[in-house]
Scaffold this motif. Structure first.
Motif, PDB file in Angstrom:
ATOM      1  N   LEU A  98       4.330  -4.221  47.902  1.00  0.00           N
ATOM      2  CA  LEU A  98       4.416  -4.164  48.686  1.00  0.00           C
ATOM      3  C   LEU A  98       6.584  -3.172  48.970  1.00  0.00           C
ATOM      4  N   ARG A  99       6.297  -2.062  49.283  1.00  0.00           N
ATOM      5  CA  ARG A  99       7.878  -1.668  49.220  1.00  0.00           C
ATOM      6  C   ARG A  99       7.682  -0.519  50.064  1.00  0.00           C
ATOM      7  N   PHE A 100       7.900  -1.039  51.642  1.00  0.00           N
ATOM      8  CA  PHE A 100       8.464   0.617  53.146  1.00  0.00           C
ATOM      9  C   PHE A 100       8.971   1.767  51.360  1.00  0.00           C
ATOM     10  N   SER A 101       9.307   1.583  51.011  1.00  0.00           N
ATOM     11  CA  SER A 101      10.698   2.509  50.476  1.00  0.00           C
ATOM     12  C   SER A 101       9.812   3.539  49.049  1.00  0.00           C
ATOM     13  N   ASN A 102       9.093   2.411  48.640  1.00  0.00           N
ATOM     14  CA  ASN A 102       7.514   3.700  47.618  1.00  0.00           C
ATOM     15  C   ASN A 102       6.716   3.838  48.813  1.00  0.00           C
ATOM     16  N   LEU A 103       6.991   3.508  49.526  1.00  0.00           N
ATOM     17  CA  LEU A 103       5.707   4.334  50.072  1.00  0.00           C
ATOM     18  C   LEU A 103       5.830   5.667  50.819  1.00  0.00           C
ATOM     19  N   GLU A 104       8.002   5.441  50.694  1.00  0.00           N
ATOM     20  CA  GLU A 104       8.246   6.711  51.668  1.00  0.00           C
ATOM     21  C   GLU A 104       7.859   7.067  50.516  1.00  0.00           C
ATOM     22  N   PHE A 105       8.955   7.067  49.674  1.00  0.00           N
ATOM     23  CA  PHE A 105       8.616   8.221  48.337  1.00  0.00           C
ATOM     24  C   PHE A 105       7.258   9.162  47.790  1.00  0.00           C
ATOM     25  N   GLY A 106       6.116   8.451  48.257  1.00  0.00           N
ATOM     26  CA  GLY A 106       4.849   8.884  48.577  1.00  0.00           C
ATOM     27  C   GLY A 106       4.343   9.907  49.563  1.00  0.00           C
ATOM     28  N   MET A 107       5.512   9.475  50.532  1.00  0.00           N
ATOM     29  CA  MET A 107       4.718  10.664  50.991  1.00  0.00           C
ATOM     30  C   MET A 107       5.343  12.100  51.776  1.00  0.00           C
ATOM     31  N   PRO A 108       4.025  12.765  51.969  1.00  0.00           N
ATOM     32  CA  PRO A 108       4.680  14.392  52.024  1.00  0.00           C
ATOM     33  C   PRO A 108       5.935  14.364  52.753  1.00  0.00           C
ATOM     34  N   MET A 109       6.478  15.815  52.118  1.00  0.00           N
ATOM     35  CA  MET A 109       8.038  16.274  52.804  1.00  0.00           C
ATOM     36  C   MET A 109       7.513  16.800  54.745  1.00  0.00           C
ATOM     37  N   ASP A 110       8.966  15.653  55.002  1.00  0.00           N
ATOM     38  CA  ASP A 110       8.735  16.115  56.706  1.00  0.00           C
ATOM     39  C   ASP A 110       8.799  17.811  56.586  1.00  0.00           C
ATOM     40  N   PRO A 111       7.408  18.497  57.784  1.00  0.00           N
ATOM     41  CA  PRO A 111       7.936  20.084  58.120  1.00  0.00           C
ATOM     42  C   PRO A 111       8.838  20.730  58.134  1.00  0.00           C
ATOM     43  N   ILE A 136      -0.683   9.738  56.039  1.00  0.00           N
ATOM     44  CA  ILE A 136      -0.399   8.024  56.164  1.00  0.00           C
ATOM     45  C   ILE A 136      -0.965   7.405  55.998  1.00  0.00           C
ATOM     46  N   LYS A 137      -2.444   8.032  55.495  1.00  0.00           N
ATOM     47  CA  LYS A 137      -3.645   7.468  55.615  1.00  0.00           C
ATOM     48  C   LYS A 137      -3.473   6.775  54.248  1.00  0.00           C
ATOM     49  N   TYR A 138      -2.901   6.953  52.889  1.00  0.00           N
ATOM     50  CA  TYR A 138      -2.312   5.874  51.860  1.00  0.00           C
ATOM     51  C   TYR A 138      -1.655   4.601  51.729  1.00  0.00           C
ATOM     52  N   ALA A 139      -0.118   5.294  52.633  1.00  0.00           N
ATOM     53  CA  ALA A 139       0.299   4.095  53.098  1.00  0.00           C
ATOM     54  C   ALA A 139      -0.344   2.820  54.292  1.00  0.00           C
ATOM     55  N   VAL A 140      -1.321   3.472  54.257  1.00  0.00           N
ATOM     56  CA  VAL A 140      -1.587   2.127  55.831  1.00  0.00           C
ATOM     57  C   VAL A 140      -2.886   1.353  54.988  1.00  0.00           C
ATOM     58  N   LEU A 170      -0.798  -1.282  53.055  1.00  0.00           N
ATOM     59  CA  LEU A 170      -0.718  -2.180  54.068  1.00  0.00           C
ATOM     60  C   LEU A 170      -1.340  -3.159  54.330  1.00  0.00           C
ATOM     61  N   HIS A 171      -2.752  -2.911  54.422  1.00  0.00           N
ATOM     62  CA  HIS A 171      -3.957  -3.444  54.710  1.00  0.00           C
ATOM     63  C   HIS A 171      -4.281  -4.210  53.825  1.00  0.00           C
ATOM     64  N   ALA A 172      -4.013  -4.121  52.374  1.00  0.00           N
ATOM     65  CA  ALA A 172      -4.396  -5.012  51.295  1.00  0.00           C
ATOM     66  C   ALA A 172      -3.159  -5.577  51.318  1.00  0.00           C
ATOM     67  N   ALA A 173      -2.315  -5.343  51.709  1.00  0.00           N
ATOM     68  CA  ALA A 173      -1.001  -6.783  51.715  1.00  0.00           C
ATOM     69  C   ALA A 173      -1.218  -7.884  52.257  1.00  0.00           C
ATOM     70  N   ILE A 174      -1.505  -7.057  54.007  1.00  0.00           N
ATOM     71  CA  ILE A 174      -1.348  -7.729  54.367  1.00  0.00           C
ATOM     72  C   ILE A 174      -2.796  -8.215  55.583  1.00  0.00           C
ATOM     73  N   PRO A 175      -4.288  -8.674  55.238  1.00  0.00           N
ATOM     74  CA  PRO A 175      -5.120  -8.338  54.985  1.00  0.00           C
ATOM     75  C   PRO A 175      -5.931  -9.582  56.026  1.00  0.00           C
ATOM     76  N   VAL A 176      -6.439  -8.831  57.035  1.00  0.00           N
ATOM     77  CA  VAL A 176      -6.924  -9.151  58.696  1.00  0.00           C
ATOM     78  C   VAL A 176      -7.462 -11.478  57.639  1.00  0.00           C
ATOM     79  N   GLY A 177      -6.801 -12.174  58.967  1.00  0.00           N
ATOM     80  CA  GLY A 177      -6.863 -13.321  57.886  1.00  0.00           C
ATOM     81  C   GLY A 177      -5.715 -14.495  58.149  1.00  0.00           C
ATOM     82  N   LEU A 178      -4.573 -13.654  57.216  1.00  0.00           N
ATOM     83  CA  LEU A 178      -3.908 -14.106  56.769  1.00  0.00           C
ATOM     84  C   LEU A 178      -2.377 -14.762  57.681  1.00  0.00           C
ATOM     85  N   SER A 179      -2.319 -15.647  57.692  1.00  0.00           N
ATOM     86  CA  SER A 179      -1.378 -16.216  57.983  1.00  0.00           C
ATOM     87  C   SER A 179      -0.123 -15.923  59.129  1.00  0.00           C
ATOM     88  N   ALA A 180       0.427 -15.785  60.250  1.00  0.00           N
ATOM     89  CA  ALA A 180       1.587 -15.017  60.267  1.00  0.00           C
ATOM     90  C   ALA A 180       2.571 -14.855  59.770  1.00  0.00           C
TER      91      ALA A 180
END
Length: 146
Positions: free
Chosen positions: A32-45, A64-68, A71-81
């Motif tokens: 997971l990389r935030f820079s990659n998530l940001e790269f996939g975002m549509p241009m701000d209006p 941001i549905k795809y990015a979310v 993130l959920h796949a990388a940080i699943p419920v139950g993962l240690s803090a």
């Protein structure tokens, strides 16, 4: 004619190399990389001329549905803090745990929708914790124009 024969071979080679594959956003959760998530975002209006500069704008949840989901796949419920925090920091965010019941992370980036403006982008991820484990994930993407 020679080019027609080479095209399938070149296309296959580029796909294997990852050039024509889905963006890096589709990497395994450990990548997971935030820079990659940001790269996939549509241009701000564009904004109304009456909108004050540096007024915070919120990205709609549908954008941001795809990015979310990544993130959920990388940080699943139950993962240690500690593991959740490590993964989010490895993805490029800065995290703190001033509250033992949640991890708060931010990732900042810059977008240039045209040559006239620069948008500062801030991803905010809040990870509520129960018994030291991830209970949920809250994601927001805000931006402001300067």
């Amino acid at each position: 004619m020679m080019m027609m024969k080479l095209f399938p071979v070149l296309t296959a080679a580029l796909a294997v190399a990852g050039i024509f594959s889905a963006p890096a956003m589709a990497e395994a959760p450990g990548k997971l990389r935030f820079s990659n998530l940001e790269f996939g975002m549509p241009m701000d209006p564009l904004l109304w001329s009456s909108t004050p500069m540096r007024a915070e704008q919120h990205t709609p949840a549908t954008d941001i549905k795809y990015a979310v989901s990544q993130l959920h796949a990388a940080i699943p419920v139950g993962l240690s803090a500690s593991e959740a925090r490590e993964r989010l920091q490895a993805a490029g965010s800065r995290c703190d745990m001033t509250d033992p019941s949640a991890i708060s992370c931010r990732y900042k980036d810059v977008q240039t929708p045209d040559s006239e403006y620069v948008d500062d982008v801030i991803w905010k991820v809040t990870v509520p914790l129960v018994n030291g484990r991830v209970a949920d994930l809250k994601v927001a993407r805000d931006w402001y124009r300067r």
